[in-house]
Design an enzyme around this catalytic site. Structure first.
Site, mmCIF file in Angstrom:
data_model
loop_
_atom_site.group_PDB
_atom_site.id
_atom_site.type_symbol
_atom_site.label_atom_id
_atom_site.label_comp_id
_atom_site.label_asym_id
_atom_site.label_seq_id
_atom_site.Cartn_x
_atom_site.Cartn_y
_atom_site.Cartn_z
ATOM 1 N N LYS A 1 86.501 -5.532 -7.830
ATOM 2 C CA LYS A 1 85.830 -6.639 -7.119
ATOM 3 C C LYS A 1 84.553 -6.125 -6.457
ATOM 4 C CE LYS A 1 87.459 -7.530 -2.860
ATOM 5 N NZ LYS A 1 86.463 -7.470 -1.767
ATOM 6 N N ASN A 2 84.641 -4.940 -5.842
ATOM 7 C CA ASN A 2 83.513 -4.435 -5.056
ATOM 8 C C ASN A 2 82.425 -3.798 -5.898
ATOM 9 O OD1 ASN A 2 84.809 -5.431 -2.867
ATOM 10 N ND2 ASN A 2 85.460 -3.466 -2.023
ATOM 11 N N ARG B 1 81.854 -11.975 3.379
ATOM 12 C CA ARG B 1 80.751 -11.224 3.961
ATOM 13 C C ARG B 1 79.853 -10.640 2.889
ATOM 14 N NH1 ARG B 1 80.535 -9.290 7.984
ATOM 15 N NH2 ARG B 1 79.616 -7.393 7.134
ATOM 16 N N CYS C 1 85.040 -10.427 11.294
ATOM 17 C CA CYS C 1 86.215 -10.801 10.496
ATOM 18 C C CYS C 1 87.396 -10.056 11.106
ATOM 19 C CB CYS C 1 86.020 -10.443 9.031
ATOM 20 S SG CYS C 1 86.069 -8.692 8.758
ATOM 21 N N ARG D 1 81.631 -6.041 11.967
ATOM 22 C CA ARG D 1 80.945 -6.010 10.665
ATOM 23 C C ARG D 1 79.454 -6.381 10.783
ATOM 24 N NH1 ARG D 1 84.895 -6.669 6.711
ATOM 25 N NH2 ARG D 1 83.449 -5.725 5.249
ATOM 26 N N ASP E 1 90.212 1.199 2.739
ATOM 27 C CA ASP E 1 90.872 0.106 2.013
ATOM 28 C C ASP E 1 92.254 0.487 1.512
ATOM 29 O OD1 ASP E 1 87.850 -1.231 0.455
ATOM 30 O OD2 ASP E 1 88.649 -1.326 2.482
ATOM 31 N N VAL F 1 86.815 4.149 10.196
ATOM 32 C CA VAL F 1 85.679 3.414 9.617
ATOM 33 C C VAL F 1 85.479 2.073 10.313
ATOM 34 C CG1 VAL F 1 84.776 2.338 7.523
ATOM 35 C CG2 VAL F 1 85.918 4.573 7.389
ATOM 36 N N ARG G 1 92.033 -12.887 -2.550
ATOM 37 C CA ARG G 1 90.607 -12.545 -2.522
ATOM 38 C C ARG G 1 90.322 -11.337 -3.406
ATOM 39 N NH1 ARG G 1 87.814 -12.249 3.120
ATOM 40 N NH2 ARG G 1 86.225 -11.662 1.612
#
Ligand code: EPZ
Length: 432
Positions: free
Chosen positions: A22-23, A95, A119, A124, A309, A331, A401
Site C-alpha cells: 500500500k505504501n 493522511r 490521527c 502527524r 508498523d 517513531v 485500509r
C-alpha cells in the site's frame, strides 16, 4: 459495523501470498500528476486507502480504473488536471493524500491541500514537507485548514530533514524531478517504498540517485517522458511481517510467499531471537514458530531499523512470551493504544511513556476488543489467534485500509476466523 470473530488456539500451516505494498502504491499513484500520460500500475492491493487515493485523483481530473483483465492492476490517464484541490473530506480519511502536494506544485504550479490533521497514532505534522518546498521556492500559506501553495517553477535546493520522514522524502523527491537544478535530500528516509517510487520515476526519465539511502540527489528536468508507463509495486513488507508473526504466535509452520526477505531483515532477526526457525528464499520466508516465544526487547526506528508498523504485532507475540520484554515506540508519540485492548485479553503490560514493559503470560483469553489504527488492529487479530476461546474485534474498518483479504488469507492456513456484518455482529455473546 463489521466485526472479526476468531476462535483461538489453532496452529497455522500452509502458504500465504503477500499483496503489493500500500505504501509503495500510494506515492506511485500520486506521481502520475507529474505529467500527462497513460499509466498501468500493477500489484496494487485492493484496500480502502488505495480506493481513497483513486477517488482523490479522479477529483483532480485523472481517470483511474481497475483493469478488467488483471485484478490488481490500476489504469490511470492524465490529460492535464481539472483541479488542484485535495479536499478535507478525503484527506481526513487518509493522511497520505499529502502526497499530491509535491507533484501538483511541481507540474501545475499550485496546490490546495487540506492539512491532514492528527490521527490515532499522533499529531502527524507535515512541517518537514512544507520546509522543503519553501526551500525550493514555493510560497506556502495556511488558511482555513488548507495548505495553499504556489510556485512558478521550483528550484533545486539542499534540504536537511531533522528526522527521516517517509512521505516527506517522497513528496520532495517528486517535486524535485521537475525543479530547475539539483536537489539534495539529506537524512532522507531509506524505506524500500522510497526506492520503489524512485524506480517508477526513473523509468519515466527522472534523474534520481541514492534513493533508499540517507542522501538522495535529484537532477531536475523539464518534463517526464510521454507514452505508456508501467510499474509493478514491491510486495508489502509489513503485511509479510504480520503473517510471519501469525506463524510464530500460533506455533505453526507458515510460508509467506511473494515477499522480499531483504526488506524484512529487522523483523526476521527479531523473530529468530524470539526462538522462531526462519528460512529465507528468493521471494518467500518459511517460519517454524517456537513452542513458546522467548521475550525479546524491541525499539522502533526508521528503516532499516525495526518498523513502527510492526510494533503492535510484535507486542502481541511478546504478550505470550516466556519472560519480560520492553518494547519502545520511538517513531510516533502515541502508538500504544493497543495495550489496553491486549490487557483485556489478559496481557500483563505496563506503559511508561513510550515504553511498554511486557511480562509474558502462558495464555491470553479471548475477549471483545476494539481496533484503533491499522496496525493495532492487526496486532489484536494475532493475539486472538492464540487466545483461548472467542475474540470479537470491532472497528475493523481500520484493517480494511491496509490488509487485502486478511480473513480469507488466514482462513486459508487454518485459522478459525470469520467476518460478520454489522447486524449479525451486534448479536454478541448473548446469542452464542
Ligand atoms: C509513513 O507515514 C507510512 N505511511 C506509515 O505507515 C509509517 O508508519 C511511517 O511512514 C513510518 O514508517 C505511508 O507511507 C503512506 P513519517 P509518514 O513522516 O510518512 C514526524 C501505515 O500503517 N514528522 O515517516 O506520515 C512524524 O510525526 C502507516 O501504513 C514530522 O515531525 O510518517 C513521525 O513522528 C501508518 N514532520 C516521524 O516524523 C513531518 O513533516 C516519522 O513520520 C513529517 C513527519
Amino acid at each position: 459495523m463489521d466485526q472479526i470473530i476468531v476462535q483461538g488456539g489453532k496452529s497455522l500451516s500452509g502458504e500465504i501470498t503477500v499483496s503489493g505494498a500500500k505504501n509503495a502504491a500510494l506515492p506511485a499513484m500520486a506521481s502520475v500528476l507529474l505529467g500527462d500520460g497513460d499509466y498501468e500500475l500493477s500489484n496494487i492491493p485492493r484496500v480502502v486507502d488505495i480506493h481513497t487515493m483513486a477517488e482523490l485523483l479522479r477529483r483532480l481530473g485523472v481517470q483511474a480504473e481497475w483493469s478488467a483483465e488483471q485484478a490488481n492492476r490500476l489504469a490511470l490517464t492524465v490529460r492535464g488536471v481539472q483541479s488542484c484541490e485535495a479536499p478535507y473530506e478525503l484527506v481526513k480519511t487518509m493522511r497520505a493524500s499529502i502526497l499530491v502536494l509535491g507533484p501538483l506544485l511541481a507540474r501545475w504550479g499550485r496546490a490546495n491541500v487540506s492539512l491532514p490533521g492528527g490521527c490515532a497514532i499522533g499529531a502527524r505534522p507535515v512541517d518537514l514537507h512544507l520546509m522543503g518546498l519553501q526551500k525550493m521556492g514555493a510560497e506556502i500559506g495556511i488558511a482555513h485548514g488548507y495548505i495553499e501553495a504556489k510556485a512558478t517553477r521550483l528550484k533545486g535546493a539542499t534540504i536537511l530533514f531533522d528526522q527521516p520522514t517517509v512521505t516527506g522524502t517522497e513528496n520532495l523527491m517528486m517535486a524535485a524531478t521537475l525543479a530547475q537544478g539539483t536537489t539534495v535530500l539529506d537524512n532522507a528516509a531509506c524505506e524500500p517504498e522510497v526506492a520503489d517510487l524512485a524506480a517508477c520515476l526513473i523509468r519515466r526519465g527522472a534523474r534520481i540517485s541514492g534513493a533508499g539511502t540517507r542522501r538522495v540527489v535529484i537532477e531536475g528536468i523539464e518534463r517526464l517522458t510521454d507514452g505508456l508507463h508501467q510499474h509493478e509495486v514491491i510486495p508489502d513488507r509489513i503485511e509479510a511481517g504480520t503473517y510471519l508473526v501469525a506463524g510464530a504466535i500460533t506455533r505453526g509452520r507458515l510460508t509467506v510467499g511473494n515477499c522480499r526477505p531483504s526488506h524484512m531483515q529487522a523483523v526476521i532477526q527479531k523473530l529468530q531471537a524470539a526462538g522462531a526457525e526462519m528460512r529465507e528464499e528468493a521471494d518467500r520466508v518459511v517460519i517454524d514458530g517456537p513452542s513458546r516465544p522467548t521475550a525479546v526487547d524491541a525499539e522502533t526506528a526508521p528503516y532499516p531499523g525495526f518498523p513502527t508498523d510492526m510494533q503492535a504485532q510484535f507486542m502481541a507475540l511478546m504478550a505470550v512470551a516466556k519472560g519480560q520484554s520492553v518494547i519502545s515506540e520511538l517513531v510516533f508519540e502515541q502508538r500504544l493504544t493497543h495495550v489496553a485492548e491486549l490487557q483485556r485479553m489478559g496481557a500483563r503490560i505496563q506503559v511508561q511513556g513510550v515504553h511498554a514493559k511486557i511480562q509474558g503470560v502462558e495464555r491470553l483469553s479471548g475477549a471483545p476488543v476494539m481496533a484503533s489504527d491499522l496496525r493495532a488492529s492487526a496486532g489484536l487479530v494475532l493475539a486472538a489467534l492464540v487466545a483461548e476461546g472467542e475474540s470479537r474485534i470491532q472497528r475493523i474498518y481500520h484493517l480494511d485500509r491496509g490488509y487485502e483479504r486478511m480473513v480469507e488469507k488466514l482462513r486459508g492456513v487454518g485459522a478459525v476466523i470469520e467476518r460478520v456484518s454489522g447486524d449479525r455482529a451486534g448479536a454478541g455473546r448473548a446469542a452464542s
